[in-house]
Design an enzyme around this catalytic site. Structure first.
Site, short mmCIF file in Angstrom:
data_model
loop_
_atom_site.label_atom_id
_atom_site.label_comp_id
_atom_site.label_asym_id
_atom_site.label_seq_id
_atom_site.Cartn_x
_atom_site.Cartn_y
_atom_site.Cartn_z
N ARG A 1 0.86 -1.18 0.00
CA ARG A 1 0.00 0.00 0.00
C ARG A 1 0.90 1.23 0.00
O ARG A 1 2.03 1.20 0.49
CB ARG A 1 -0.89 0.03 1.24
CG ARG A 1 -1.86 -1.14 1.37
CD ARG A 1 -2.66 -1.04 2.65
NE ARG A 1 -3.67 -2.08 2.76
CZ ARG A 1 -3.50 -3.23 3.41
NH1 ARG A 1 -2.34 -3.48 3.99
NH2 ARG A 1 -4.47 -4.13 3.46
N LYS B 1 -1.68 -0.08 9.21
CA LYS B 1 -2.22 0.87 10.18
C LYS B 1 -3.09 0.21 11.24
O LYS B 1 -3.23 0.72 12.33
CB LYS B 1 -3.01 1.96 9.45
CG LYS B 1 -2.13 2.93 8.67
CD LYS B 1 -2.95 4.06 8.08
CE LYS B 1 -2.06 5.06 7.37
NZ LYS B 1 -2.84 6.16 6.76
N ARG C 1 -0.56 -1.56 -7.33
CA ARG C 1 -0.85 -2.66 -6.40
C ARG C 1 -1.84 -3.65 -7.05
O ARG C 1 -1.67 -4.86 -6.92
CB ARG C 1 -1.42 -2.07 -5.11
CG ARG C 1 -1.91 -3.07 -4.06
CD ARG C 1 -2.24 -2.29 -2.79
NE ARG C 1 -3.20 -2.95 -1.92
CZ ARG C 1 -2.88 -3.82 -0.96
NH1 ARG C 1 -1.61 -4.16 -0.78
NH2 ARG C 1 -3.81 -4.35 -0.19
N HIS D 1 -5.14 -8.57 3.10
CA HIS D 1 -6.59 -8.47 3.25
C HIS D 1 -7.04 -9.36 4.41
O HIS D 1 -6.76 -10.56 4.43
CB HIS D 1 -7.32 -8.93 1.98
CG HIS D 1 -7.15 -7.99 0.84
ND1 HIS D 1 -7.40 -8.35 -0.47
CD2 HIS D 1 -6.77 -6.68 0.80
CE1 HIS D 1 -7.18 -7.31 -1.27
NE2 HIS D 1 -6.80 -6.29 -0.52
N TYR E 1 -10.89 -10.09 -7.69
CA TYR E 1 -10.02 -10.66 -8.72
C TYR E 1 -10.48 -12.03 -9.20
O TYR E 1 -9.78 -12.68 -9.98
CB TYR E 1 -8.58 -10.79 -8.17
CG TYR E 1 -7.98 -9.48 -7.76
CD1 TYR E 1 -7.46 -8.59 -8.69
CD2 TYR E 1 -7.91 -9.11 -6.41
CE1 TYR E 1 -6.91 -7.38 -8.32
CE2 TYR E 1 -7.36 -7.91 -6.02
CZ TYR E 1 -6.86 -7.04 -6.98
OH TYR E 1 -6.32 -5.85 -6.59
N HIS F 1 -2.06 2.82 -6.13
CA HIS F 1 -3.06 1.78 -5.92
C HIS F 1 -3.25 0.94 -7.17
O HIS F 1 -3.47 -0.28 -7.10
CB HIS F 1 -4.38 2.42 -5.50
CG HIS F 1 -5.24 1.52 -4.68
ND1 HIS F 1 -4.83 0.98 -3.48
CD2 HIS F 1 -6.49 1.04 -4.88
CE1 HIS F 1 -5.80 0.22 -2.97
NE2 HIS F 1 -6.82 0.23 -3.81
#
Length: 297
Positions: free
Chosen positions: A150, A174, A242, A265, A274, A239
């Site tokens: 990220r 985070k 990514r 995730h 995906y 992004h």
């Protein structure tokens, strides 16, 4: 509105402005929608559960269809941002009214696009007169596309997070979630060259005068690079790189569970955007490998 929501809404809108080019009017409307929703929910949006969102939706009865669609879009994108940044583990947006059309896969660069980008980067970094900024940009893009970091994880890497003899990098998101991501030989070489230009007492791997490189500056650098490669800057961002990492891995044979781990995730449902790529590969696998395909009619 909680303090967490105040800060995170600001960060989300900043991302929308820089990465997606949202208009001033859209950003203002989204701010009203998100702050209004946060005010209605006692614990704020970061603590919202499915039942909280159901009550919120009930309070919207009587709104015009266009207003309801905008509020739903603002919250859906905001919760998606919180999940992607590992700030929340569970996305409650399934309680929101379903959009009219199926969610599409985010913009993805093709392999030819990536070849053009890396051709420019390697030509600059390989020049005997290459500057520090050329080495930095190559290291940044190698990590974005090669490891699927990220933007926030990348710019916040500490100086001592990277050791050239280790193939894995410990990433702390985070939300406090830690994962190990592989670092390719190319990326290790690029980062080692860049790291050699920094003082050994540097706190950050990508420092700036204000601390570490900002996400906004990273977005700008990526878009400038895209323009130089002849790619529409509106279609490229950290992004998007990514997502290219994820899509190209799936096309190469990785499965969704591996991808979930690499992307960080918490919920496999986030990775399932995906599935169309994975499904295509599975169909090709069945057609090529199933015993019945070798039996003539």
């Amino acid at each position: 509105m909680t303090h967490d929501d105040t800060v995170l809404i600001d960060n989300f809108l900043e991302m929308m402005a820089v990465e997606r080019g949202s208009s001033v009017n859209t950003l203002a409307a989204y701010r009203r929608d998100l702050e209004g929703a946060s005010d209605i929910l006692a614990a704020g949006l970061t603590q919202a559960k499915r039942q909280d969102i159901e009550k919120l939706v009930a309070s919207w009865s009587g709104l015009a269809a266009s207003t309801l669609a905008r509020k739903t879009s603002a919250l859906r994108q905001y919760f998606g941002y919180l999940v992607d940044e590992a700030i929340i583990a569970d996305d409650p947006s399934s309680a929101l009214p379903k959009p009219g059309a199926r969610q599409s896969l985010p913009k993805v660069l093709g392999r030819d696009d990536m070849d053009r980008i890396f051709a420019i980067l390697e030509a600059k970094a390989g020049n005997p007169k290459a500057g520090d900024k050329d080495l930095r940009l190559l290291a940044l893009i190698e990590l974005l596309y090669g490891s699927g970091l990220r933007a926030s994880e990348l710019v916040e890497l500490p100086y001592n997070a990277f050791l050239s003899d280790r193939p894995l990098l410990a990433i702390k998101g985070k939300g406090g979630h830690q994962r190990m991501v592989p670092i390719s030989k190319r990326a290790r070489a690029a980062v080692a060259r860049w790291r050699a230009t920094l003082p050994e007492d540097s706190k950050w791997l990508f420092p700036s005068r204000a601390g570490h490189l900002s996400r906004i500056r990273l977005y700008q650098m990526v878009k400038e690079l895209a323009a130089e490669a002849g790619i529409d800057p509106a279609t490229v961002s950290p992004h998007v790189l990514r997502h290219a990492f994820a899509t190209h891995l799936l096309e190469g044979g990785a499965d969704l569970r591996v991808l979930q781990t690499l992307l960080g995730h918490a919920d496999i449902s986030t990775t399932q955007i995906y599935t169309h790529v994975d499904s295509k590969r599975l169909v090709e696998l069945v057609n090529a490998r199933h015993p019945l395909t070798k039996i003539r009619p």
